[in-house]
Every structure is written in C-alpha cells, then in structure tokens.
Design a protein around this motif. Structure first.
Motif, short mmCIF file in Angstrom:
data_model
loop_
_atom_site.label_atom_id
_atom_site.label_comp_id
_atom_site.label_asym_id
_atom_site.label_seq_id
_atom_site.Cartn_x
_atom_site.Cartn_y
_atom_site.Cartn_z
N LEU A 1 -19.12 12.69 5.68
CA LEU A 1 -19.96 11.62 5.14
C LEU A 1 -19.39 10.27 5.55
O LEU A 1 -18.20 10.14 5.85
CB LEU A 1 -20.03 11.71 3.61
CG LEU A 1 -20.71 12.95 3.02
CD1 LEU A 1 -20.63 12.91 1.50
CD2 LEU A 1 -22.16 13.06 3.48
N LYS B 1 -18.62 6.20 4.70
CA LYS B 1 -18.30 5.36 3.54
C LYS B 1 -19.46 4.45 3.15
O LYS B 1 -19.53 4.00 2.00
CB LYS B 1 -17.04 4.54 3.82
CG LYS B 1 -15.78 5.37 3.88
CD LYS B 1 -14.56 4.53 4.22
CE LYS B 1 -13.30 5.37 4.26
NZ LYS B 1 -12.11 4.60 4.67
N ILE C 1 -22.34 10.38 -1.99
CA ILE C 1 -20.95 10.80 -1.85
C ILE C 1 -20.58 11.78 -2.96
O ILE C 1 -19.97 12.83 -2.72
CB ILE C 1 -20.02 9.58 -1.87
CG1 ILE C 1 -20.26 8.72 -0.61
CG2 ILE C 1 -18.55 10.02 -1.94
CD1 ILE C 1 -19.53 7.40 -0.61
N LEU D 1 -14.55 11.53 4.67
CA LEU D 1 -15.27 10.31 4.26
C LEU D 1 -14.70 9.17 5.08
O LEU D 1 -13.55 8.76 4.87
CB LEU D 1 -15.08 10.05 2.76
CG LEU D 1 -15.84 8.83 2.21
CD1 LEU D 1 -17.35 9.05 2.30
CD2 LEU D 1 -15.44 8.55 0.77
#
Length: 212
Positions: free
Chosen positions: A103, A105, A112, A82
């Motif tokens: 992924l 932020k 998420i 992340l």
C-alpha cells in the motif's frame, strides 16, 4: 483478539503518525517500532507480531531484504509494505521477498487500516495503482513470450500435419505435389526451429506451442 503490529519506518515523525493512527483503531495493537531494516528483523524476532508494517527505503537493511529475513525467521508473521515508492523494481522486490500486501502512504487511513486487517486475516492486498502495474507487467511478459515462440511457414505446418497423421515422406510428397527431397528440407527446417531431433518430438513440440 488484537492484531499485534510492529511498525518499521526510518522517519520518526512518519512512524509516530502511523503508530498514532493504529492505536486509535479498535483491535490493533502496536507492540514494537523499528527505525531500520535490521532493527525490524530484531524486533519481529523478539515480539513475534501478527504483522509488520514495513517501509521499503531504510538504512542498514532495506524493506525487501528485511521482509525476506522476517518471513524466514519468524514463521506466522505477515508483512504489509507501506511506502511512498511504486516503481516496478520496488514492487517486484517486495513481492518476491514474500510481502502479503503493498500500500502507499498516500492512501486514505481507512484503506490502510482495512489492508492491515485483511493481511492479518491471510489475504493479499495491493493498492489499485500497484495492481495495475503488476497486470501490465504480466501482460508484457506474456506478449514477449508469445513473440519469442518459433513460427513455421504455412508449408512447414502442412508437412508437419501430415507427419502427425502418420504419413511417410513419399506419401507427403505425393499429397503436396512436391519432391521427396523438398519434404526432407521442410522437416529439417522444422527440426531446427523447434529445436528437436526427430519427427515424433517435432509433432509433440508443435502441439505444446499451439502450432498444430
């Protein structure tokens, strides 16, 4: 059962925000936090979580290196990156290290959380922009490989097709109305381009490359 998570991020405020988000979700339990890559490895080894939520740019040990260490030392733990970084080098480093997802932020909270649940369940998760970059990279690599393949002239292909049919050099010469010496010259060029040393291997190599 809850998904046990370690959050690794070197920014205290960002880390606190991520922890707060996760603790508000049913079935997610934060069992540890880490402020750098080396700490992430140590906490993962101690807590043996289901998943480590990993930032990439951290002191001591970057996220990709920490990911590789965790996966080697804590079997069964999965890593979901992340981060704010989405350059090709960062993406490839994380994936090559064994991360199960990547992924950003800036993604919506629901995305998420869904990514965490999916990775914990054994799936691979990529942000849409990351997936698009990887597809482009693969396509570019495929195109480069194709352009690097040897090419044969139309006459060389004709000669090689007749070789594949079992014809001798004199027979090929008569078929194509060229001299036998010319047939030999064409074959020598074919051998050189395909990096082979005999007729049989020339035919099989051409077939492997889709030239015949």
């Amino acid at each position: 059962m809850s998904i046990r998570i370690v959050v690794a991020d070197d920014h205290p405020i960002v880390r606190a925000g991520i922890v707060g988000l996760l603790e508000s979700e049913r079935g997610l339990e934060v069992v540890g936090e880490a402020a750098d890559g080396a700490d992430a490895v140590a906490v993962a080894a101690s807590e043996r979580p289901d998943l480590v939520l990993m930032d990439l740019r951290m002191p001591q040990l970057d996220g990709a290196a920490a990911t590789a260490r965790i996966l080697a030392e804590v079997p069964g733990t999965r890593v979901l990156v992340l981060t704010t970084y989405e350059t090709d080098d960062h993406i490839l480093a994380a994936i090559e290290a064994g991360a199960s997802g990547y992924l950003l932020k800036a993604a919506p909270q629901a995305e998420i959380v869904a990514g965490i649940r999916a990775v914990a369940a054994g799936e691979t998760v990529l942000a849409p922009t990351i997936a698009a970059k990887l597809v482009s990279r693969v396509r570019a690599g495929t195109a480069a490989a194709a352009s690097a393949s040897p090419t044969l002239s139309p006459r060389e292909v004709q000669v090689l097709r007749l070789v594949a049919d079992g014809r001798s050099n004199p027979e090929i010469a008569r078929e194509l109305f060229i001299g036998e010496a010319t047939v030999k010259t064409h074959l020598l060029h074919v051998f050189e381009k395909l990096e082979v040393g005999d007729r049989t291997r020339a035919v099989t190599r051409a077939m492997e490359l889709g030239l015949l």
